[in-house]
Structures are given as structure tokens and as C-alpha cells.
Design a protein around this motif. Sequence first.
Motif, PDB file in Angstrom:
ATOM      1  N   LEU B 121       0.837  -1.206   0.000  1.00 35.64           N
ATOM      2  CA  LEU B 121       0.000   0.000   0.000  1.00 35.64           C
ATOM      3  C   LEU B 121       0.874   1.259   0.000  1.00 35.64           C
ATOM      4  O   LEU B 121       0.634   2.207  -0.744  1.00 35.64           O
ATOM      5  CB  LEU B 121      -0.918  -0.002   1.228  1.00 35.64           C
ATOM      6  CG  LEU B 121      -1.776   1.231   1.435  1.00 35.64           C
ATOM      7  CD1 LEU B 121      -2.908   1.278   0.411  1.00 35.64           C
ATOM      8  CD2 LEU B 121      -2.356   1.285   2.843  1.00 35.64           C
ATOM      9  N   MET B 122       1.907   1.242   0.834  1.00 39.56           N
ATOM     10  CA  MET B 122       2.787   2.408   0.936  1.00 39.56           C
ATOM     11  C   MET B 122       3.528   2.646  -0.382  1.00 39.56           C
ATOM     12  O   MET B 122       3.746   3.789  -0.778  1.00 39.56           O
ATOM     13  CB  MET B 122       3.795   2.220   2.074  1.00 39.56           C
ATOM     14  CG  MET B 122       3.166   2.099   3.432  1.00 39.56           C
ATOM     15  SD  MET B 122       2.233   3.538   3.932  1.00 39.56           S
ATOM     16  CE  MET B 122       3.536   4.534   4.632  1.00 39.56           C
ATOM     17  N   LEU B 125       1.062   4.272  -2.740  1.00 34.06           N
ATOM     18  CA  LEU B 125       0.753   5.660  -2.385  1.00 34.06           C
ATOM     19  C   LEU B 125       1.991   6.557  -2.437  1.00 34.06           C
ATOM     20  O   LEU B 125       1.925   7.733  -2.102  1.00 34.06           O
ATOM     21  CB  LEU B 125       0.147   5.729  -0.981  1.00 34.06           C
ATOM     22  CG  LEU B 125      -1.203   5.060  -0.768  1.00 34.06           C
ATOM     23  CD1 LEU B 125      -1.602   5.128   0.690  1.00 34.06           C
ATOM     24  CD2 LEU B 125      -2.254   5.710  -1.645  1.00 34.06           C
ATOM     25  N   LEU B 127       4.525   6.498  -0.504  1.00 37.68           N
ATOM     26  CA  LEU B 127       4.819   6.968   0.850  1.00 37.68           C
ATOM     27  C   LEU B 127       6.011   6.249   1.478  1.00 37.68           C
ATOM     28  O   LEU B 127       6.249   6.364   2.672  1.00 37.68           O
ATOM     29  CB  LEU B 127       3.593   6.804   1.751  1.00 37.68           C
ATOM     30  CG  LEU B 127       2.494   7.848   1.559  1.00 37.68           C
ATOM     31  CD1 LEU B 127       1.257   7.493   2.355  1.00 37.68           C
ATOM     32  CD2 LEU B 127       3.000   9.230   1.944  1.00 37.68           C
TER      33      LEU B 127
END
Lengths: 291, 269
Positions: B121-122, B125, B127
Motif C-alpha cells: 500500500l505504501m 501511495l 509513501l
Amino acid sequence: MKISKSIYLFFLPGLFLYSIFFLYPTVSALFYSFTDWDGLSDAYQFVGIGNYERALTGDSVFRKTVGNNLKFMLMVVIFQTLTALAFAMIVLKNTKTNLFLRALYFFPTILSSVSVAFIWSFIYDPSLGILNQILELLGLHFLQQNWLGNSDIAIYSLAITQIWFHAGQMLIIFVAGLQAIPEDLYEVAKIEGASKWQTFRKVTWPLLAPSATIVIAYTTIQSFKAFDLVFAMTGGGPNNSTEIIATYIFDVAFRSYNFGYASSISVLFMVIIAFITFLQFKALRSDRISY
Amino acid sequence: MLFRKFSLAVYALLILIPLLMVALTSVKTLQETFRDPLGLPEDGFQWSNYSAIFEEQTMAGYFMNSTIVTLFSVFLTLFFASMIAFGISRLNNWMGNIMFGLFTLGMMVPAQVNMVPLYSLMLDLNLTNSLLGLILVNIAVTLPIAVFILTGFMKTLPKELFEASTIDGAGNWQIYTKLALPLSLPSLSATAIFLFVMHWNDLLYPLLFITDNAYKTLPLALLEFQGEYSTNYPMLFTGVIIASAPMVIAYVFLQRFFVAGMTAGALKG
């Protein structure tokens, strides 16, 4: 009384972050556990319960990992809880010395796991380490060991480090629990001529059970999460003898790039923790009395 | 009695000796450490390790990163968690209960369970290698415990006080900032300390998301010194002292709050 609808706005920022960075990944761990995703490519296939089958029947390393985790947990839960309880009973009164000692015993808790890992790697070092040197001084050189390099004992060496790290925190919880027991109950026990052991068994322990439940549940979860310590001290070795479930998930996911399989182990990990916590609460609740 | 005193002394020494050993080793040279690992520094205190570590490593940068991540994570977690706790105790109905359950559920799930999907997920994104990313994840993972402690406290505040202010025309936001927050100060400070220790010492998330030296925090940097300095314990322990210094100094002055804070999470159960 009617509360303005604006109260719902109070949940928004937290709920937003919690959903994205916690709930979503947790749920998708469940989803990916049924796939063969490698974590890098866009494509993956559903493999049904294949990952679970592999973990439960085909993967000897995983089985060893669960065993290591249980050994570590049992040792930490038993010895840390007993140490914390025994010492809590000695430093119970709020005298100056006791306050100082409690603060000292608590101290390791504020250190980072990496720092604790370095300190104990030095203590355990086969040639430089303080432990082997002390044994030498005491004439006990036959007990000298390669504490982290010997696959028969490395997991226990780590458990001792964990106890050094967190016993003080549990001690403080016990002190709070013991101090909450009404003084007059001890007086009654004294008047009735109860022995020290009887007083402990019939007065202290039942009333201490809530704190004990908390300490044991907390210690159990902490011992499953000892990722940092293991990662920094042994990296799971030698021969996977200190690999615990948490570090194994990391290895499978980020060293073998097997995200799907790592996810299925994560799910099993959660089930194991839930099951053990449930058993403990059940076992300890039967001993509980309120006053 | 004697046995008790003896046990207390032994336990005290078991804590003190390793700590003393760290401090002394950090002011010894490597040769001295190898020659006599446990001896006192014979040629006086050598501060060269401290200057060397600042020269060889971007220590100031790691320190800065840890400070930024910790401060923002603690502050925002407290802010959002206290709002949620206030919401739950104000609602005081099934909706509040569901919210409470939803958040406290998170306390049961070890971080390693969702690290795999969280990592991808990171990546998606953008991130990773970002302090913001670390802060957002930190908030999400520590919200459960913070909500748990703060709700426990706010539920004990007298309802009449809030209701009286509602009659006086105060909105929810005013009641939250003017009444609930100031009254919850003991609980907020305990939670703050708990979060400080947790975020300052966190290794897992930097390990997962940070590869660029410019964004590394102290625990991750420290871990990687191991690869670089191997068994150069004087250097490693110098790192340990620098990384632990803020917590240790705070502990010496705020001991009582630390003890209350670090056990609050466990005790409120």
C-alpha cells in the motif's frame, strides 16, 4: 439530552487514517493469503487454501518457528511473571529506597529494542562477553557457551534478554494491583491465624488475579511481538533456531518475495494469538473474586 | 530479611552493570575493549568515538528525523484519539460502543500481521522513503491503545458538566476544547509518554519503508551500524547512548509520569 450531529465529525480524521493504514491492510492480508502474489508484479492467481495447506502440513520451518515462539513465550511468561510478582511484593511499600528501586528496575523498558539487542550481544559475546568472563572468574568455565551461536540454547538466551527488558514494567503493574488490596483483609487473616502461604493463597492471589490476567496476557502478546530483538540479535539463526513467527513472516515476504504465503502465515499468527489469549482469560477468570 | 535485601541488590546490579558497561565502553578505544572488555578506561575517557560517529554518520540527520516523526506522531495520535474518545463518551450508545470496539480490536493485532499488505500500500501511495508516511502509519497503529486509555478516562468525567454547557449553548467543539481536554490532562500526559517511548524506539516501520539515508530514524540507523561496525562495540554503544539520551534524560526528570504512562495501557484493562 439531544447531542448535536456534529459529534460524528469527531471520528472522521482518526477513522480515516485507521481505515486506510490499519483496517484495509489487515483485511487484505486475509485476501492475499489465498493468492500466490509475489508482492512485485501486478498479476497473481488464486490458490485456494493452498498456502494454508503448505503452512500447516508442508513447511517444516514454519512448524519449527511456532515451536520456537512457544518455547520463548512459555519461558518469558513463567519467569518474567514470577520475577515481577516476587519483587513487587518486596518493594511494595512506598519508601524512598523502594521508589528508587522500582524506578531502576523499570529503566530498561524505556530503551529501544535495538539498544537492548546490542547490550546483550556484548554480554553474550563468546570471547569479549561479560557472561563468559564472570563464569571464568567463578571457576565455572565448563558452563561457558556461545550463547547466541549455539542452536540449542540461543532461543533461551533471547528469552532472558526479553525478561531483563520488560520484567520491571510488569513489576509496576503488580505493585499497583497489590496496593489496591484493602489492608483490613490482611489484618483479618492475621487475627484468624492464617500462615503466610494461606494469606497469599486466600487473600492476595484472588484479589491479584485481575492484574495477573493483564500481566500474563500482555507478556504473551509481547513475546510474540519480540521481532526487533530477534531481528537485531540473531536474525533468526543459527539454523532457524531463533526464528519466531514474526521474523519468519518478514523473511518470507521481503527476502523470498512470497507475499501470498507470508499473508497466510500472518493470518495463522493472528489466530494463534487470539486462541492463546482466550485460553488465558478463561483460565484466570475462574480465580477471580471482586470485593 | 537478609535474603530479600540480597535479592534486591542482585536485581539492581543486573540492571546497573550492563548500563555502566555501555557507558564505559563508549569512552574506550577498540584496542582497549579487546584487551580488557570489562576494565575501566585506563588512558582516561576517550571521547573520540563520539566525534567519529558524528563524522562518519549523518547522526544529526537521524536525530532530526526521529524527532520530527516522534513529535508529529505523538501529537496527532493524541489529537485524533482524544476526539474519538470524546465522541464515544458523548454518544454513550450503541454507535459509541461499535466505534470503541472497532478501535480497540486493533490492540489485539500484532503489527507483523499486516506489514506485508501495508508495505505494498505504501509503495502504491508513494509513501516509502518519506517521514510523512511513517507519521501516518504511526498514527493508525497507535490510535487503538490511545483511544482505549482516553475513553476509559473520559467516561469517568461527570456527564452533568457537559450537559450544562450544552444548555448554555456551547457546541461540541467548544465542550471538547474547553472542558474535555483540560479535564483529561492526567490521562493525556500518561498516554503522551507511552506514545513517545513507542514512537522514538520503533524499528519495524522504518525498516519496512525507509531505505534512503536521508529519512532514516535512529533505531534503523543504529541497526545498520551493526553491519558497518560489526563487533566494534565502542562505536555501537556510542550510538546507543546518543539514541537513548533524550528518553533517559526525560525519564530522570519525569520518572513518575513515565511509570504511570507506560503501565496505563495495561492497567486500564
